[in-house]
Design a protein around this motif. Structure first.
Motif, PDB file in Angstrom:
ATOM      1  N   ASN A 215      41.754  35.726  55.072  1.00 33.12           N
ATOM      2  CA  ASN A 215      40.671  34.935  54.498  1.00 33.12           C
ATOM      3  C   ASN A 215      39.996  35.620  53.310  1.00 33.12           C
ATOM      4  N   VAL A 216      40.801  36.221  52.453  1.00 35.87           N
ATOM      5  CA  VAL A 216      40.269  36.837  51.221  1.00 35.87           C
ATOM      6  C   VAL A 216      40.938  36.137  50.029  1.00 35.87           C
ATOM      7  N   PRO A 217      40.250  36.107  48.887  1.00 33.01           N
ATOM      8  CA  PRO A 217      40.880  35.447  47.733  1.00 33.01           C
ATOM      9  C   PRO A 217      42.175  36.164  47.320  1.00 33.01           C
ATOM     10  N   LEU A 218      43.201  35.394  47.047  1.00 32.81           N
ATOM     11  CA  LEU A 218      44.492  35.985  46.689  1.00 32.81           C
ATOM     12  C   LEU A 218      44.912  35.502  45.303  1.00 32.81           C
ATOM     13  N   THR A 219      45.290  36.420  44.440  1.00 37.17           N
ATOM     14  CA  THR A 219      45.794  36.021  43.118  1.00 37.17           C
ATOM     15  C   THR A 219      47.099  36.745  42.871  1.00 37.17           C
ATOM     16  N   ASP A 220      48.171  35.977  42.857  1.00 28.51           N
ATOM     17  CA  ASP A 220      49.508  36.529  42.603  1.00 28.51           C
ATOM     18  C   ASP A 220      49.798  37.766  43.447  1.00 28.51           C
TER      19      ASP A 220
ATOM     20  N   LEU B 196      54.997  35.168  44.766  1.00 32.01           N
ATOM     21  CA  LEU B 196      53.595  35.447  44.430  1.00 32.01           C
ATOM     22  C   LEU B 196      52.720  34.438  45.159  1.00 32.01           C
ATOM     23  N   LEU B 197      51.749  34.952  45.946  1.00 31.57           N
ATOM     24  CA  LEU B 197      50.888  34.074  46.746  1.00 31.57           C
ATOM     25  C   LEU B 197      49.482  34.040  46.141  1.00 31.57           C
ATOM     26  N   SER B 198      48.945  32.812  45.969  1.00 32.95           N
ATOM     27  CA  SER B 198      47.566  32.668  45.488  1.00 32.95           C
ATOM     28  C   SER B 198      46.832  31.694  46.392  1.00 32.95           C
ATOM     29  N   SER B 199      45.510  31.879  46.507  1.00 33.89           N
ATOM     30  CA  SER B 199      44.731  30.938  47.331  1.00 33.89           C
ATOM     31  C   SER B 199      43.567  30.386  46.517  1.00 33.89           C
ATOM     32  N   PHE B 200      43.149  29.175  46.860  1.00 36.15           N
ATOM     33  CA  PHE B 200      42.061  28.510  46.140  1.00 36.15           C
ATOM     34  C   PHE B 200      41.146  27.828  47.137  1.00 36.15           C
ATOM     35  N   GLU B 201      39.826  28.114  47.043  1.00 31.83           N
ATOM     36  CA  GLU B 201      38.843  27.414  47.885  1.00 31.83           C
ATOM     37  C   GLU B 201      38.711  26.007  47.330  1.00 31.83           C
TER      38      GLU B 201
ATOM     39  N   GLN C 217      35.878  22.502  53.885  1.00 33.68           N
ATOM     40  CA  GLN C 217      36.173  23.911  53.604  1.00 33.68           C
ATOM     41  C   GLN C 217      37.672  24.121  53.598  1.00 33.68           C
ATOM     42  N   ASN C 218      38.356  23.235  52.866  1.00 32.05           N
ATOM     43  CA  ASN C 218      39.804  23.345  52.819  1.00 32.05           C
ATOM     44  C   ASN C 218      40.209  24.488  51.897  1.00 32.05           C
ATOM     45  N   LYS C 219      41.405  24.992  52.149  1.00 29.88           N
ATOM     46  CA  LYS C 219      41.911  26.082  51.321  1.00 29.88           C
ATOM     47  C   LYS C 219      43.332  25.741  50.895  1.00 29.88           C
ATOM     48  N   ALA C 220      43.582  25.845  49.602  1.00 27.99           N
ATOM     49  CA  ALA C 220      44.937  25.559  49.123  1.00 27.99           C
ATOM     50  C   ALA C 220      45.650  26.880  48.870  1.00 27.99           C
ATOM     51  N   PHE C 221      46.960  26.891  49.111  1.00 27.97           N
ATOM     52  CA  PHE C 221      47.772  28.084  48.861  1.00 27.97           C
ATOM     53  C   PHE C 221      48.966  27.694  48.010  1.00 27.97           C
ATOM     54  N   THR C 222      49.322  28.564  47.084  1.00 28.44           N
ATOM     55  CA  THR C 222      50.553  28.327  46.323  1.00 28.44           C
ATOM     56  C   THR C 222      51.430  29.559  46.422  1.00 28.44           C
ATOM     57  N   LEU C 223      52.736  29.301  46.459  1.00 27.99           N
ATOM     58  CA  LEU C 223      53.711  30.396  46.512  1.00 27.99           C
ATOM     59  C   LEU C 223      54.706  30.165  45.390  1.00 27.99           C
ATOM     60  N   LEU C 224      54.968  31.200  44.621  1.00 28.43           N
ATOM     61  CA  LEU C 224      55.916  31.041  43.513  1.00 28.43           C
ATOM     62  C   LEU C 224      56.983  32.129  43.609  1.00 28.43           C
ATOM     63  N   PRO C 225      58.244  31.741  43.851  1.00 27.71           N
ATOM     64  CA  PRO C 225      59.298  32.764  43.925  1.00 27.71           C
ATOM     65  C   PRO C 225      59.448  33.488  42.586  1.00 27.71           C
ATOM     66  N   LEU C 226      59.644  34.795  42.625  1.00 31.13           N
ATOM     67  CA  LEU C 226      59.782  35.561  41.372  1.00 31.13           C
ATOM     68  C   LEU C 226      60.965  35.068  40.558  1.00 31.13           C
TER      69      LEU C 226
END
Ligand SMILES: Nc1ncnc2c1ncn2[C@@H]1O[C@H](COP(=O)(O)OP(=O)(O)OP(=O)(O)O)[C@@H](O)[C@H]1O
Length: 700
Positions: free
Chosen positions: A279-284, A295-300, A307-316
Motif C-alpha cells: 500500500n505504498v505509491p509505486l512508480t515503475d 514495471l509496476l505503477s500504482s495510482f490512487e 478508495q479504488n487503486k489502479a495498477f499498471t504493469l508494463l513488460p520491459l
C-alpha cells in the motif's frame, strides 16, 4: 350521504377543449362502457344536467365550475401521458432550444409543459401558447403541438406533432376507486400503459446507456496503451481487469474474476502480491513475474469518495519495442541523413580521392574531422559516411554551432529536466546526444563552439555519457562523432579559442575537402548535372560562358554553383537567345569576378607540389599512397626503419588492408614521383621534402 352501495354508475367528463373531450371520452369508453354510464359535456352544458354524477373527470379549467355545480361529486383531474415516440422527438431537440408548446387552451398547454418537466425534460426552454394569446414568437426554435396544426402560429421553424396524449394510469385508478370497481379493470389498461411507463423512463434509460457507454469507453482506453491494467476497490476486490491483463494472466472468463479478492487472483505471484499489499505509491517499480521483468505503477483513484487503486504493469520487452518505434519516428521527423556517396558529384582526381578516403572512414568508429571551405560538401560527406556505416539504421543528428546561441547550446546538446529553467518543457527534453544514441552526431562549425561548451563536449566524448541540465542521472550514450569546420583550428588553438585536447579527440581521422578552384574539372560536371534543360546545357557550353565558369574561383563552392545553375535554368527558358546571353554576361560581371586572392594562392604560385599539379600530371595520389606516406612519417618520428614489414603493421596501412606486396609497388611509385627515397640498405624509406609538403596537406 350516499353509501357505497347506493353509488350510481354515472361518470361525467367535463372538459372545455372539444378535441380532448372527444379523445378522453373515447378512451374511457374503451375500458368502462360496460359498467359505467359515461356522460361527456362541454362546461357550458353543465347546468343542463339533471343528475348528480358519482365522479367527474375535469381539467384545471373546469374544476371550479364542476365543484360548484356538484359539490359532493368525486373530482378526478384528467392526467395524460406522452407516448415514447413523442418523447423521443422532444428529447432530441438541441439543448437550450426555445420551444412553444401549443394547445387550443393555455391551461392544456401549461399542463403539457408540467408533464414534460415531470418526465425529466429540462434541456429546452418551454413556453405555453394558445391561439389568440399574445406572446412574443420571435425567438422560437421549434413548435410542439398536440394533433391540431391550426392552433399553431405561423413561424419559420420545425413543427413537432406529439399527437393526443394517452390517458394516465392514475386517472384510470382514480375512476376504479371512485366507483369501487374490481381491480381487474386495471389489467387491460396496465398492458397498454406499461409502454407509456417505458416512455416515462426514457430519460433514465438514456442516462443508463450513457453511463454504460462511458464505462465501455473507459475499458477501451485502458486497453489502448497495451499496459496491463487492473483496479482494486477498498474491499480488495477486482473491479476492472483490462483486455491486456486478461491475456497476460491467461484469464479464460474475465467476468468471473470481477469482484474476486486480488489475493486470490494473484495467488501465484508472491512478488506482485507483496507490492500491492504494501500500500505504498509505486512508480515503475521492477517486479518479476514468471521470469519476466515488468514495471509496476500504482495510482490512487479519488473518484466519488471511492478508495479504488489502479495498477499498471508494463513488460520491459514491450518498453524496448516502443523505444525502437519512437526512435524510428524521430528519424522520420528529421534526424535522417538523406545523402549517400552517389549524390556527391565530381570525378576529379581530388574528389575521387576524398570519396575513397571517406568510404574507408565510414567503416570505422573513429571520430572524423571534415575541413574545407564553405560549400565544399562537408555535410554531404558527413551524411554519406553515416549512411555507409554500421549505424545507418539509427539517427543522424546535425547541430550547427554557428547557428546555436550560446545560451541554448548546453540544453540542446545534453537535454534538460522538467523545471530546469523558465520555459522548460513539462517532462523535460532529450538532448541531441541522446537522440543520436546508436547513431551519428554531426557537430557542424565546431570551431564556433564556446570554450565552456567545448569543455562539456570533451567530457561527453571521454565519458560517453550525458547528464541533463538540472538533472543528476547519468545517461550512457553510444554516438559516433563527425565534426566539420571551415576554420583553421590550429590557429584557433594558438589564439586560445579552441581547446587542444578537444582538437585531438575529434580529429582522429581527417578529411580535407578541396575547394572547386583546385579541381576545376568538377565545375562543368556538377553544373551540367544541375542544369535542367538541353537549352540550359547548350548555354553553359558556349565557349565564352564555359571559360568564365571554369576560370571563376567559386568562393562559395558547390553552393554558389547551384545558385548560378538556377539562374541559368531560368535564363534558358527565355525565347530570345541573345537576351539570355546578355543577361548571363551581366550576371558574370556582377557575381563571378575572378578572385585575385585565389590566384595568388594557387599551387603554381606558392610552388607547392599541389594536388592539382599531381592530378594534371596524371599522378593519381590515392588514399593508399597517402596512408603509406603517413606511416613512413610516423615510423621515421619513432626512429623505426620504414620497411615493407613495419609499414604493413601500422594502423593506417591496416585500415586500408595493404599487403606487403601492395606496399612494395606503391613505395616504387612514390619514389618515382619524388615523394620518398628508398635506401638500398637498412635505412628504409624516407620522406623527401616534397613528400613531406604533400603529406602536410592531408594531415593537419
Ligand atoms: N560534390 C557535390 N556534389 C553535389 N552537390 C554538392 C557537392 N558539394 C556540395 N554540394 C551541395 O552544395 C551545398 C552545400 O553543401 P554542404 O552543406 O554539404 O557544404 P558544407 O561544406 O557543409 O558548407 P558549410 O560549411 O557552408 O556548411 C549543398 O546543397 C550540397 O548538396
Amino acid at each position: 350521504m350516499e353509501t357505497l352501495e347506493q353509488k350510481n354508475k354515472k361518470l361525467l367528463i367535463c372538459i372545455s377543449d372539444p378535441t380532448i373531450l372527444e379523445f378522453l371520452t373515447n378512451t374511457i369508453q374503451t375500458y368502462f362502457e360496460d359498467v359505467l354510464d359515461i356522460v361527456s359535456i362541454r362546461p357550458s352544458k353543465l347546468f343542463d344536467l339533471d343528475f348528480v354524477p358519482t365522479a367527474a373527470i375535469i381539467s384545471h379549467r373546469t374544476v371550479n365550475l364542476v365543484r360548484e355545480r356538484f359539490p359532493n361529486t368525486t373530482l378526478i383531474l384528467q392526467k395524460r401521458d406522452l407516448s415514447g415516440q413523442a418523447l423521443e422527438k422532444v428529447v432530441s431537440l438541441p439543448d437550450g432550444s426555445n420551444v412553444l408548446i401549443v394547445n387550443q387552451h393555455m391551461d392544456a398547454a401549461n399542463e403539457t409543459i408540467r408533464s414534460f418537466i415531470e418526465l425529466g425534460i429540462n434541456h429546452i426552454n418551454m413556453r405555453a401558447y394558445a391561439p389568440g394569446n399574445n406572446i412574443d414568437t420571435s425567438q422560437v426554435d421549434a413548435v410542439i403541438y398536440t394533433g391540431v396544426p391550426e392552433d399553431c402560429p405561423k413561424l419559420d421553424c420545425p413543427y413537432i406533432d406529439i399527437g393526443l396524449r394517452k390517458i394516465s394510469l392514475y386517472t384510470i385508478i382514480d375512476i376504479i376507486r371512485a366507483f369501487d370497481l374490481p381491480s381487474d379493470f386495471t389489467k387491460a389498461y396496465y398492458n397498454d400503459s406499461i409502454r407509456l411507463f417505458t416512455a416515462s423512463c426514457y430519460q433514465l434509460q438514456n442516462t443508463l446507456e450513457q453511463a454504460n457507454t462511458l464505462k465501455n469507453n473507459f475499458e477501451k482506453i485502458c486497453d489502448i496503451n497495451n499496459n496491463i491494467t487492473f483496479v482494486i476497490n477498498e474491499n480488495d476486490e477486482i473491479i476492472l481487469f483490462n483486455e491486456t491483463a486478461n491475456k497476460y494472466f491467461e484469464i479464460r472468463d474475465p467476468q468471473e474474476i470481477m469482484g474476486m479478492d486480488y489475493k486470490e487472483v494473484f495467488r501465484d505471484q508472491p512478488e506482485l502480491l507483496s507490492y500491492i499489499a504494501a500500500n505504498v505509491p509505486l512508480t515503475d517499480t521492477l517486479v518479476t513475474i514468471e521470469n519476466q521483468k515488468l514495471l509496476l505503477s500504482s495510482f490512487e483513484m479519488d473518484v466519488d469518495k471511492s478508495q479504488n487503486k489502479a495498477f499498471t504493469l508494463l513488460p520491459l520487452s514491450t518498453l524496448k519495442k516502443r523505444e525502437g518505434m519512437v526512435r524510428k519516428k524521430l528519424r522520420a521527423t528529421g534526424f535522417t541523413a538523406k545523402y549517400t556517396f552517389d549524390d556527391i558529384l565530381g570525378s576529379s582526381t581530388l574528389m575521387e580521392r576524398s570519396k575513397k578516403l571517406a568510404k574507408v572512414y565510414a567503416k570505422t568508429e573513429f571520430p572524423v574531422l571534415i575541413t574545407g571551405e564553405s560549400g565544399t560538401g562537408k555535410e554531404l560527406f558527413a551524411q554519406s559516411i553515416h549512411n555507409m556505416s554500421s549505424r545507418r539504421e539509427s539517427n543522424f543528428v546535425a547541430i550547427n554551432f554557428a547557428a546555436l546561441p550560446e545560451t541554448l547550446a548546453e540544453s540542446e546538446l545534453f537535454g534538460y529536466m522538467e523545471g530546469a529553467f523558465t520555459g522548460a518543457l513539462k517532462n523535460g527534453k532529450a538532448g541531441m546526444f541522446e537522440l543520436a544514441h546508436q547513431g551519428t552526431i554531426f557537430l557542424d562549425e565546431i570551431g564556433d563552439a564556446s570554450l565552456p561548451v567545448q569543455a562539456k563536449l570533451l567530457r561527453v566524448l571521454e565519458e560517453k555519457e550525458v547528464v541533463r541540465v538540472g538533472g543528476t542521472d547519468v545517461i550512457p550514450v553510444d554516438v559516433r562523432i563527425i565534426c566539420a569546420t571551415n576554420k583553421d583550428l590550429q590557429a584557433a588553438i594558438r589564439e586560445g579559442t579552441f581547446r587542444e585536447d578537444l582538437y585531438y579527440r575529434i580529429k582522429v581521422l581527417n578529411l580535407r575537402l578541396q575547394p572547386l578552384r583546385e579541381r576545376p574539372e568538377d565545375i562543368m560536371e556538377i553544373i551540367s548535372h544541375l542544369l535542367e534543360s538541353q537549352q540550359a546545357k547548350a548555354l553553359a557550353n558556349l565557349p565564352n560562358i564555359r571559360d568564365k565558369l571554369i576560370s571563376y574561383t567559386w568562393p562559395g563552392n558547390a553552393r554558389e554553383l547551384r545558385t548560378a545553375a538556377e539562374y541559368m535554368n531560368m535564363l534558358s527558358s527565355l525565347s530570345d537567345r541573345e537576351e539570355a546571353l546578355d543577361m548571363l554576361n551581366v550576371y558574370f560581371e556582377n557575381n563571378l569576378q575572378t578572385d585575385p586572392l585565389a590566384e595568388t594562392e594557387s599551387p603554381a604560385q606558392t610552388g607547392k607540389p599541389g594536388r592539382e599539379e599531381a592530378a594534371v600530371k596524371g599522378d593519381y595520389i590515392g588514399p593508399d599512397l597517402i596512408a603509406i606516406l603517413e606511416a613512413i612519417f610516423r615510423l621515421q618520428n619513432q626512429g623505426v626503419t620504414a620497411g615493407r614489414n613495419s609499414i604493413c603493421k601500422t594502423q593506417s596501412a591496416q585500415a586500408l588492408q595493404l599487403t606487403e606486396s601492395k606496399i612494395k609497388s606503391r613505395l616504387k611509385k612514390l619514389e618515382a614521383m619524388g615523394y620518398i627515397t628508398v635506401g638500398k640498405t637498412k635505412q628504409g624509406a624516407l620522406l623527401t621534402d616534397r613528400g613531406y609538403q604533400l603529406l602536410k596537406q592531408f594531415i593537419q
